[in-house]
Scaffold this motif. Sequence first.
Motif, PDB file in Angstrom:
ATOM      1  N   PHE A 296       0.841  -1.207   0.000  1.00 25.06           N
ATOM      2  CA  PHE A 296       0.000   0.000   0.000  1.00 25.06           C
ATOM      3  C   PHE A 296       0.876   1.259   0.000  1.00 25.06           C
ATOM      4  CE2 PHE A 296      -3.493  -2.737   1.725  1.00 25.06           C
ATOM      5  CZ  PHE A 296      -4.441  -2.427   0.750  1.00 25.06           C
ATOM      6  N   TYR A 297       1.952   1.218   0.739  1.00 23.47           N
ATOM      7  CA  TYR A 297       2.873   2.355   0.809  1.00 23.47           C
ATOM      8  C   TYR A 297       3.515   2.608  -0.558  1.00 23.47           C
ATOM      9  CZ  TYR A 297       7.021   5.054   2.213  1.00 23.47           C
ATOM     10  OH  TYR A 297       8.004   6.007   2.317  1.00 23.47           O
ATOM     11  N   ASP A 298       3.900   1.549  -1.253  1.00 22.99           N
ATOM     12  CA  ASP A 298       4.517   1.683  -2.573  1.00 22.99           C
ATOM     13  C   ASP A 298       3.556   2.312  -3.577  1.00 22.99           C
ATOM     14  OD1 ASP A 298       6.898   0.655  -1.713  1.00 22.99           O
ATOM     15  OD2 ASP A 298       6.518  -1.382  -2.431  1.00 22.99           O
ATOM     16  N   GLU A 299       2.250   2.096  -3.373  1.00 24.07           N
ATOM     17  CA  GLU A 299       1.255   2.702  -4.258  1.00 24.07           C
ATOM     18  C   GLU A 299       0.863   4.100  -3.792  1.00 24.07           C
ATOM     19  OE1 GLU A 299       0.256   1.520  -7.090  1.00 24.07           O
ATOM     20  OE2 GLU A 299       1.423  -0.329  -6.850  1.00 24.07           O
ATOM     21  N   GLU A 300       1.573   4.607  -2.773  1.00 23.14           N
ATOM     22  CA  GLU A 300       1.360   5.942  -2.201  1.00 23.14           C
ATOM     23  C   GLU A 300      -0.058   6.135  -1.672  1.00 23.14           C
ATOM     24  OE1 GLU A 300       3.071   9.292  -4.034  1.00 23.14           O
ATOM     25  OE2 GLU A 300       4.879   8.245  -4.664  1.00 23.14           O
ATOM     26  N   LEU A 301      -0.618   5.037  -1.155  1.00 25.91           N
ATOM     27  CA  LEU A 301      -1.911   5.109  -0.472  1.00 25.91           C
ATOM     28  C   LEU A 301      -1.730   5.373   1.020  1.00 25.91           C
ATOM     29  CD1 LEU A 301      -3.602   2.181  -2.370  1.00 25.91           C
ATOM     30  CD2 LEU A 301      -4.602   4.472  -2.171  1.00 25.91           C
ATOM     31  N   LEU A 302      -0.529   5.169   1.520  1.00 25.03           N
ATOM     32  CA  LEU A 302      -0.206   5.419   2.912  1.00 25.03           C
ATOM     33  C   LEU A 302       1.045   6.282   2.991  1.00 25.03           C
ATOM     34  CD1 LEU A 302      -0.713   1.849   4.445  1.00 25.03           C
ATOM     35  CD2 LEU A 302      -2.228   3.824   4.749  1.00 25.03           C
ATOM     36  N   GLU A 303       1.058   7.197   3.965  1.00 23.08           N
ATOM     37  CA  GLU A 303       2.210   8.052   4.185  1.00 23.08           C
ATOM     38  C   GLU A 303       2.947   7.617   5.446  1.00 23.08           C
ATOM     39  OE1 GLU A 303       0.536  11.925   4.357  1.00 23.08           O
ATOM     40  OE2 GLU A 303       0.122  12.043   2.198  1.00 23.08           O
ATOM     41  N   GLU A 304       4.237   7.944   5.516  1.00 22.63           N
ATOM     42  CA  GLU A 304       5.077   7.507   6.626  1.00 22.63           C
ATOM     43  C   GLU A 304       4.514   7.930   7.979  1.00 22.63           C
ATOM     44  OE1 GLU A 304       9.103   8.726   6.137  1.00 22.63           O
ATOM     45  OE2 GLU A 304       9.191   8.095   4.033  1.00 22.63           O
ATOM     46  N   ASP A 305       4.186   9.212   8.114  1.00 20.45           N
ATOM     47  CA  ASP A 305       3.738   9.734   9.407  1.00 20.45           C
ATOM     48  C   ASP A 305       2.485   9.027   9.904  1.00 20.45           C
ATOM     49  OD1 ASP A 305       5.839  11.450   9.288  1.00 20.45           O
ATOM     50  OD2 ASP A 305       4.672  13.214   8.713  1.00 20.45           O
ATOM     51  N   VAL A 306       1.560   8.769   8.980  1.00 20.54           N
ATOM     52  CA  VAL A 306       0.305   8.112   9.362  1.00 20.54           C
ATOM     53  C   VAL A 306       0.573   6.679   9.816  1.00 20.54           C
ATOM     54  CG1 VAL A 306      -1.971   7.367   8.546  1.00 20.54           C
ATOM     55  CG2 VAL A 306      -1.039   9.563   7.807  1.00 20.54           C
ATOM     56  N   CYS A 307       1.420   5.978   9.089  1.00 18.53           N
ATOM     57  CA  CYS A 307       1.751   4.591   9.449  1.00 18.53           C
ATOM     58  C   CYS A 307       2.450   4.514  10.801  1.00 18.53           C
ATOM     59  CB  CYS A 307       2.635   3.961   8.375  1.00 18.53           C
ATOM     60  SG  CYS A 307       1.817   3.673   6.797  1.00 18.53           S
ATOM     61  N   LEU A 308       3.413   5.395  11.021  1.00 13.79           N
ATOM     62  CA  LEU A 308       4.167   5.366  12.272  1.00 13.79           C
ATOM     63  C   LEU A 308       3.277   5.721  13.460  1.00 13.79           C
ATOM     64  CD1 LEU A 308       7.522   6.983  11.092  1.00 13.79           C
ATOM     65  CD2 LEU A 308       7.097   4.588  11.643  1.00 13.79           C
ATOM     66  N   ALA A 309       2.380   6.690  13.267  1.00 11.57           N
ATOM     67  CA  ALA A 309       1.455   7.055  14.339  1.00 11.57           C
ATOM     68  C   ALA A 309       0.503   5.895  14.641  1.00 11.57           C
ATOM     69  CB  ALA A 309       0.661   8.302  13.942  1.00 11.57           C
ATOM     70  N   TRP A 310       0.033   5.230  13.590  1.00 11.06           N
ATOM     71  CA  TRP A 310      -0.846   4.059  13.751  1.00 11.06           C
ATOM     72  C   TRP A 310      -0.130   2.962  14.526  1.00 11.06           C
ATOM     73  CZ3 TRP A 310       0.207  -0.777  11.516  1.00 11.06           C
ATOM     74  CH2 TRP A 310      -0.817  -1.738  11.605  1.00 11.06           C
ATOM     75  N   GLY A 311       1.153   2.756  14.241  1.00  9.02           N
ATOM     76  CA  GLY A 311       1.891   1.680  14.879  1.00  9.02           C
ATOM     77  C   GLY A 311       2.210   1.914  16.336  1.00  9.02           C
ATOM     78  N   GLU A 312       2.147   3.170  16.780  1.00  7.20           N
ATOM     79  CA  GLU A 312       2.526   3.485  18.158  1.00  7.20           C
ATOM     80  C   GLU A 312       1.482   3.072  19.187  1.00  7.20           C
ATOM     81  OE1 GLU A 312       3.370   7.615  18.245  1.00  7.20           O
ATOM     82  OE2 GLU A 312       5.279   7.443  17.177  1.00  7.20           O
ATOM     83  N   LYS A 313       0.217   3.053  18.794  1.00 11.21           N
ATOM     84  CA  LYS A 313      -0.832   2.799  19.780  1.00 11.21           C
ATOM     85  C   LYS A 313      -1.928   1.917  19.200  1.00 11.21           C
ATOM     86  CE  LYS A 313      -3.959   5.191  22.973  1.00 11.21           C
ATOM     87  NZ  LYS A 313      -4.477   6.507  23.416  1.00 11.21           N
ATOM     88  N   ALA A 314      -2.217   0.810  19.877  1.00 14.01           N
ATOM     89  CA  ALA A 314      -3.287  -0.089  19.439  1.00 14.01           C
ATOM     90  C   ALA A 314      -4.644   0.516  19.801  1.00 14.01           C
ATOM     91  CB  ALA A 314      -3.128  -1.450  20.102  1.00 14.01           C
ATOM     92  N   SER A 315      -5.563   0.447  18.870  1.00 12.94           N
ATOM     93  CA  SER A 315      -6.916   0.986  19.083  1.00 12.94           C
ATOM     94  C   SER A 315      -7.943  -0.128  18.898  1.00 12.94           C
ATOM     95  CB  SER A 315      -7.182   2.106  18.076  1.00 12.94           C
ATOM     96  OG  SER A 315      -8.550   2.458  18.053  1.00 12.94           O
ATOM     97  N   LYS A 316      -9.033  -0.035  19.649  1.00 12.25           N
ATOM     98  CA  LYS A 316     -10.099  -1.038  19.516  1.00 12.25           C
ATOM     99  C   LYS A 316     -11.256  -0.525  18.658  1.00 12.25           C
ATOM    100  CE  LYS A 316     -12.150   0.334  23.976  1.00 12.25           C
ATOM    101  NZ  LYS A 316     -12.583  -0.130  25.304  1.00 12.25           N
ATOM    102  N   LYS A 317     -10.981   0.460  17.820  1.00 11.98           N
ATOM    103  CA  LYS A 317     -12.020   1.041  16.972  1.00 11.98           C
ATOM    104  C   LYS A 317     -12.518   0.048  15.929  1.00 11.98           C
ATOM    105  CE  LYS A 317     -13.075   5.019  14.028  1.00 11.98           C
ATOM    106  NZ  LYS A 317     -12.579   6.316  13.498  1.00 11.98           N
TER     107      LYS A 317
END
Length: 331
Positions: free
Chosen positions: A278-299
């Motif tokens: 997904f990142y290679d297709e530029e659907l995800l950006e670095e900052d968003v991925c890293l922020a997502w990885g820092e904290k697990a959510s039950k959403k």
Amino acid sequence: MPKIQSKIEGKGNGIKTVVPNITDVAQALSRSPAYVTKYFGFELGAQTKIDEKTNRHIVNGAHDAQKLQSVLDGFITKFVLCQSCKNPETDLIIQKGDIITKNCNACGANLPVDLRHKLCAYIIKNPPAISNATAKAHAAASNSTDRMNLGTSSSAPEEADEENDAADQDQILDEFANFVTEILTNADPEADIAIMDKASDLGIKDSKAVIILMQLLFTAEMLEANQIKHHAALLHYFVKNEKGQKALLGGLETFVSTDDNGIKEALYERVALILKAFYDEELLEEDVCLAWGEKASKKYVDKKTAKEIREKAEPFLHWLRTAEETDDEDD
């Protein structure tokens, strides 16, 4: 327009191509240099980097001037030339519903570009400047349309969602899901456009559409069958901002943890590879991925599953952190 120039720097995995005169080329085309750089990245399947302060436009990999010129010709055809008179004196305009059109200052035509191209999502997130003449004409046309619509009900998709109660929303989302399932089953060659139109007709928010599409577009063979690349243009239409990226990540959590059709068994351990695709297709950006990885959510899934998925994603997240450090050192 000057001929495109290419300057190859680095070696091995760090090799990259700098386009030193991209600003002059873009100015001749009356387009943003960032549009041209991003187009190069999409067409060449390469990551891009734009440093506005130093005016450095970089495309990963080694690409000579002749190759870049050939790719640039495609950009001119798709995003510069008028479809009617082939004149290059056009402005890009973002209409209601995130439709991008080319307004021709020569013949007056105002025709849509192909929204399936990934660059369209970037253009919508980074709107273009337009000429004074086009701005006045566009404003006049909008005012005329507004006067014609006086006395009629015309709520925006977001307003419609707020006015509908939960039951109505569920029904609308079910209708969209059933439509997507049917059109994918029939292998309609115009499926992407039809799905975009259906979401717009139903007034579905982009983030809601992304969640549904993540469950329906892919199978347990999503990596082997190159399904992410195949559906990237469609997803780009809906993933226009950080909220859309978060919805894509949430939809991915739900999808890879699904027990049906062997999906979890096949994909749970391969989350890092899926995220990289997904990142290679530029659907995800670095900052968003890293922020997502820092904290697990039950959403989207339970807290335990969310934590496990992030653990599976750690090789990809580590790669992003390392790449960031390398870029800082290079700078």
